[in-house]
Design an enzyme around this catalytic site. Sequence first.
Site, PDB file in Angstrom:
ATOM      1  N   ASP A  79      15.031  13.146  51.033  1.00 35.05           N
ATOM      2  CA  ASP A  79      14.101  14.183  51.150  1.00 35.05           C
ATOM      3  C   ASP A  79      13.106  13.585  52.055  1.00 35.05           C
ATOM      4  O   ASP A  79      12.979  12.353  52.313  1.00 35.05           O
ATOM      5  CB  ASP A  79      13.369  13.965  49.626  1.00 35.05           C
ATOM      6  CG  ASP A  79      11.865  14.780  49.543  1.00 35.05           C
ATOM      7  OD1 ASP A  79      12.074  16.059  49.431  1.00 35.05           O
ATOM      8  OD2 ASP A  79      10.807  14.186  50.006  1.00 35.05           O
ATOM      9  N   CYS A 119      -4.819   5.965  11.478  1.00 26.81           N
ATOM     10  CA  CYS A 119      -4.202   5.947  13.003  1.00 26.81           C
ATOM     11  C   CYS A 119      -3.328   7.007  13.057  1.00 26.81           C
ATOM     12  O   CYS A 119      -2.823   7.196  14.248  1.00 26.81           O
ATOM     13  CB  CYS A 119      -3.409   4.566  13.023  1.00 26.81           C
ATOM     14  SG  CYS A 119      -1.912   4.430  12.174  1.00 26.81           S
ATOM     15  N   THR A 140       0.719  -1.141  -0.138  1.00 26.68           N
ATOM     16  CA  THR A 140      -0.016   0.119  -0.011  1.00 26.68           C
ATOM     17  C   THR A 140       0.948   1.086   0.139  1.00 26.68           C
ATOM     18  O   THR A 140       0.254   2.203  -0.357  1.00 26.68           O
ATOM     19  CB  THR A 140      -0.937   0.033   1.160  1.00 26.68           C
ATOM     20  OG1 THR A 140      -0.130   0.020   2.337  1.00 26.68           O
ATOM     21  CG2 THR A 140      -1.882  -1.128   1.267  1.00 26.68           C
ATOM     22  N   ARG A 144       3.725   6.755   3.147  1.00 26.96           N
ATOM     23  CA  ARG A 144       2.894   7.796   3.435  1.00 26.96           C
ATOM     24  C   ARG A 144       2.248   7.538   4.951  1.00 26.96           C
ATOM     25  O   ARG A 144       1.855   6.353   5.199  1.00 26.96           O
ATOM     26  CB  ARG A 144       1.687   8.034   2.438  1.00 26.96           C
ATOM     27  CG  ARG A 144       2.436   8.327   1.030  1.00 26.96           C
ATOM     28  CD  ARG A 144       1.443   8.739  -0.062  1.00 26.96           C
ATOM     29  NE  ARG A 144       0.253   7.822   0.035  1.00 26.96           N
ATOM     30  CZ  ARG A 144       0.299   6.772  -0.932  1.00 26.96           C
ATOM     31  NH1 ARG A 144       1.578   6.648  -1.382  1.00 26.96           N
ATOM     32  NH2 ARG A 144      -0.611   5.775  -0.822  1.00 26.96           N
ATOM     33  N   CYS A 161       2.039   2.855   9.622  1.00 28.71           N
ATOM     34  CA  CYS A 161       1.044   3.178  10.496  1.00 28.71           C
ATOM     35  C   CYS A 161       1.582   2.921  11.906  1.00 28.71           C
ATOM     36  O   CYS A 161       2.973   2.245  12.032  1.00 28.71           O
ATOM     37  CB  CYS A 161      -0.052   1.706  10.711  1.00 28.71           C
ATOM     38  SG  CYS A 161      -0.924   1.925   8.911  1.00 28.71           S
ATOM     39  N   CYS A 176      -2.630   0.326  14.727  1.00 27.63           N
ATOM     40  CA  CYS A 176      -3.751   0.907  13.675  1.00 27.63           C
ATOM     41  C   CYS A 176      -4.791  -0.302  13.590  1.00 27.63           C
ATOM     42  O   CYS A 176      -4.506  -1.450  13.505  1.00 27.63           O
ATOM     43  CB  CYS A 176      -3.040   0.970  12.254  1.00 27.63           C
ATOM     44  SG  CYS A 176      -4.105   1.709  11.353  1.00 27.63           S
ATOM     45  N   CYS A 232      -0.679   6.980   7.541  1.00 31.23           N
ATOM     46  CA  CYS A 232      -1.922   6.574   7.312  1.00 31.23           C
ATOM     47  C   CYS A 232      -2.917   7.392   8.043  1.00 31.23           C
ATOM     48  O   CYS A 232      -2.637   8.369   8.849  1.00 31.23           O
ATOM     49  CB  CYS A 232      -2.000   4.856   8.487  1.00 31.23           C
ATOM     50  SG  CYS A 232      -3.846   4.414   8.749  1.00 31.23           S
TER      51      CYS A 232
END
Length: 507
Positions: free
Chosen positions: A449, A68, A30, A63, A34, A38, A65
Amino acid sequence: MHTDREACAAAVRSRDARFDGWFFTGVRTTGIYCRPSCPAMTPKAGNMVFYPSAAAAQAEGFRACKRCRPDTTPGSPEWNVRADVVARAMRLIADGVVDRDGVAGLATRLGYSVRQVERQVRAELGAGPLALARAQRAQSARLLIETTDLPLADVAFAAGFGSIRAFNQTVQEVYAVAPRDLRRTRAAGRAGPEQEAAPASPQAWQLVPLRLAVRRPFLPDNVFGHLAATAVPGIEEWRDGAYVRSLRLPHGPAVVALAPEPDHVAARLWLSDLRDLGVAVSRCRWTLDLDADPQAVDEALGADRRLAPLVRRAPGRRVPRSGDAEEAALRIVLGQQVSTAAARTLAARLVASHGTALPEPVGGVTHGFPAPSELADLDPAELAMPAARRRTFSGLVRALADGDVDVQPTADPVAAREGLAALPGVGPWTVESIAMRCLGDPDAFPAADLGVRRGAESVGLPGAPGALVAASAAWRPWRAYAVQHLWATSDHPINRLPEPGTTKESA
């Protein structure tokens, strides 16, 4: 983790959100990458390729998604734990150093050559400093496109792009959509998860509302409780369920409001210069410790039978930090051996006399905390505290102003500790407190402390500092988180959220 294909594939199959930010998954068929959780991710194992950063996936042509939104994934907690050159480089890049000073400026800050920095960063992250900064610019651009009405040319400038062409090309490559189409999506009421309704802002400010993703479990009580209980009038307040404070950013002042929600932190940013958006988001995440790995922390601390009941009762505690490390260091010295209320009063007087007025107030936040250089000529007699502590405060002011001591999260932690310890009046409690709140050391442990010692004794641990340090060895490297659990054994306001409707502006 991205090199362990079987572990990454298992995380993707289980859609385990704990690994969001640890690695990114590109799908060859694709061309999309992601986050591990996702819901749309159903590829065959052979079609998946794993990357250590979003920038690395983008550099390989993948690129983001659209479902997500991997560019909004919480950062890898690895960079909070590590103190090596790559981790420090990541923190500097997130703070906008490459955009302002280039890779040469980054290398100078790190004390390495440009070639060394490029090689080490690329070897671990699969992308160089410029690609990492480019990915950050793309995220800033998307936030501005979706949350403001700025003309796209102004968005490009504010996000740090050198030209409209570079802006259009980067957004198209990263999101597979043109900037104008992202703006149309928002106008149609289908903006991404960063969009949120917000009131109008004063003319001097640009208001950007957004959502900060968190790693769960996330317990906001102690981190917001601490910030609210120690808030200094004029620069901080708790109002309408949100922690509000001023910030000194590279291009001008800003004010941020942060409110805990069940699955995120709602943020509103009043910026005097939109170029500071990415830095402001980074400072907010740092302040709330949102990129910690709560599963790893709780698992390690819960293995101690004495801490286990505390961890089971309140999983997901964070370490409250500061969006201004130098301010926090000075306030820690002001707070030596005095109550929280007394420390707030001292700091408030300093703000009133030497703070810088904001262009427009936001609620009760009217000033920025004075920088060390602005306090260099301070007459110690102005400080209503013992002479020894006045000398300590003045010594730290000079060291910070002259650059002899660096307490920023990007500093070399060993050098920072050594520089602090060399200052008169700065002992182990002060060094460890600064390491925890300013440097972000997850293993900082102020064993002397009083609250830590009392909490230790309440669960059957030794209260003497030396014995407690020895007993804490099994908690490493998460002792700063153990401190939060030990503090929480008391009924101090730092351990709980203020009551609804509470507004805290003064002691």
